[in-house]
Design an enzyme around this catalytic site. Sequence first.
Site, PDB file in Angstrom:
ATOM      1  CG  PHE A  64      -2.174  -0.933   0.950  1.00  0.00           C
ATOM      2  CD1 PHE A  64      -2.502  -1.408  -0.314  1.00  0.00           C
ATOM      3  CD2 PHE A  64      -2.967  -1.332   2.018  1.00  0.00           C
ATOM      4  CE1 PHE A  64      -3.593  -2.241  -0.523  1.00  0.00           C
ATOM      5  CE2 PHE A  64      -4.067  -2.162   1.825  1.00  0.00           C
ATOM      6  CZ  PHE A  64      -4.376  -2.618   0.560  1.00  0.00           C
ATOM      7  NE  ARG A  65       3.699   0.335  -4.537  1.00  0.00           N
ATOM      8  CZ  ARG A  65       4.562  -0.612  -4.882  1.00  0.00           C
ATOM      9  NH1 ARG A  65       5.522  -0.971  -4.045  1.00  0.00           N
ATOM     10  NH2 ARG A  65       4.472  -1.215  -6.051  1.00  0.00           N
ATOM     11  CG  ASN A  95       8.665  -3.763  -0.708  1.00  0.00           C
ATOM     12  OD1 ASN A  95       7.626  -4.052  -0.142  1.00  0.00           O
ATOM     13  ND2 ASN A  95       8.832  -3.911  -2.012  1.00  0.00           N
ATOM     14  CG  HIS A 237       5.071 -13.894  -5.446  1.00  0.00           C
ATOM     15  ND1 HIS A 237       6.328 -14.424  -5.343  1.00  0.00           N
ATOM     16  CD2 HIS A 237       5.169 -12.616  -4.989  1.00  0.00           C
ATOM     17  CE1 HIS A 237       7.145 -13.521  -4.833  1.00  0.00           C
ATOM     18  NE2 HIS A 237       6.463 -12.419  -4.610  1.00  0.00           N
ATOM     19  CG  ASP A 311       2.937  -9.256  -5.154  1.00  0.00           C
ATOM     20  OD1 ASP A 311       3.197  -8.421  -4.271  1.00  0.00           O
ATOM     21  OD2 ASP A 311       3.781  -9.629  -5.994  1.00  0.00           O
ATOM     22  CG  HIS A 315       4.510   0.564  -9.977  1.00  0.00           C
ATOM     23  ND1 HIS A 315       5.467   0.955  -9.083  1.00  0.00           N
ATOM     24  CD2 HIS A 315       4.533  -0.800  -9.976  1.00  0.00           C
ATOM     25  CE1 HIS A 315       6.068  -0.109  -8.570  1.00  0.00           C
ATOM     26  NE2 HIS A 315       5.508  -1.189  -9.100  1.00  0.00           N
TER      27      HIS A 315
END
Length: 446
Positions: A64-65, A95, A237, A311, A315
Amino acid sequence: MKKVLIKNARIVNEGTIKEGDIFIEDGVITEIADSISAKSPDLKIFDAEGNYVLPGLIDDQVHFREPGLTHKETIETGSKAAVAGGITSFIEMPNTQPQTTTIELLEEKFKLAEESSYANYSFMFGGTNDNLEEIKKIDPKTTAALKLFLGSSTGNMLVDDEKVLERIFTESPLLIAAHCEDEETIQKNLAECIERYGDDIPIELHPKIRSEEACYISSSKAVALAKKTGARLHVFHVSTAKELKLFDNKRPLKDKKITAEVCIHHLWFNDQDYAKKGTFIKWNPAVKTKKDQEALLKGLLEDKIDVIATDHAPHTKEEKKNVYTKAPSGGPLVQHALPALLQMYHQEKITLEKIVEKMCHNPAILFQIEKRGFIREGYKADLVIVDLNAPWAVQPNNTIYKCGWSPFEGTTFKSRVTHTFVNGNLVYKNFQFNGFQQAERLTFDR
């Protein structure tokens, strides 16, 4: 005391579909019966009208950035898209910027979610080559898992020191969730393509660069290390037929030490779709062959693969439109994952019961999430109503992601999510949202 009654439902739960009613008090399911009659001034009644009620989906892998990359997504926007897709609980990846590799940074993310999330939330802690002591301090009852990148990643999150890796597998108090791709193999393949094509490598070569070999080398090493150390390993994944030989279906999920998951995009797309979708279906691991796609579904149905996840990794369009070497991998998926699976149900590829097993029950069992993932008396009332006969076309004007696009654009789904309840509160109904204060931090029975 807040009371909710859902009438005339087809309840999909624990391998069965039964008609009945569900009664909820203060966010908890208190009664499930063929017919429930109740009267109260504060009672809210929802008529499911014979539609299907599923447990709220649990997505164990989203990006979710936030913090640091909020031009792509935020916890608020990502969780809104999630509940629109029937996902009532998520586990988010480390990340971000900064990366979630200290307990202090982890708790800061929990604070962000507490203030803005529409869905129940937890986060994975990030492992690096130099934060083992911090890993050992994590409380397993409050944090979902430890995420390890065993292939290329952002910043310093690639764990490539084999001595450190073995110590992490031996000493981690948490389940280890791993992204498995062999960095040496990838870099060798990439260098060969750059030498031939420069930066503008044909996207069709993505599964040749991030190849079956790269996946299998890494995942097989991780599985071998888990067996050696006794670690609890979950391989994220899985994307190739070859990797399926690493996993078994000989015991119930609760007794497995090594588990696997598949993502929506690896079930839906194959390498023939690159010609039309281009870098918009560039993921790591790559979408591979039709043979791989078919094998993954077979492995899922045979219980060699335990969980379906998204996943979700958005972007912007501008970022994705770049040439191969500059176009980032990942795409938005949480809103459309369940409709895609329901489409596969209509295609007779998977049953409703199996969808619920892999996206509701099994994530709860795997991560030992307390009181969620099932429609049971005494459990939290995370529920989703789906209409299997309500076609809708995926378009920018009904796509909720902050990035504003979907790899499913142009697809018409036969089914839609009509209602999503989080802790007994109706947070979503037919593209409309209510407040977000109902979400809770996930807890774990460990």
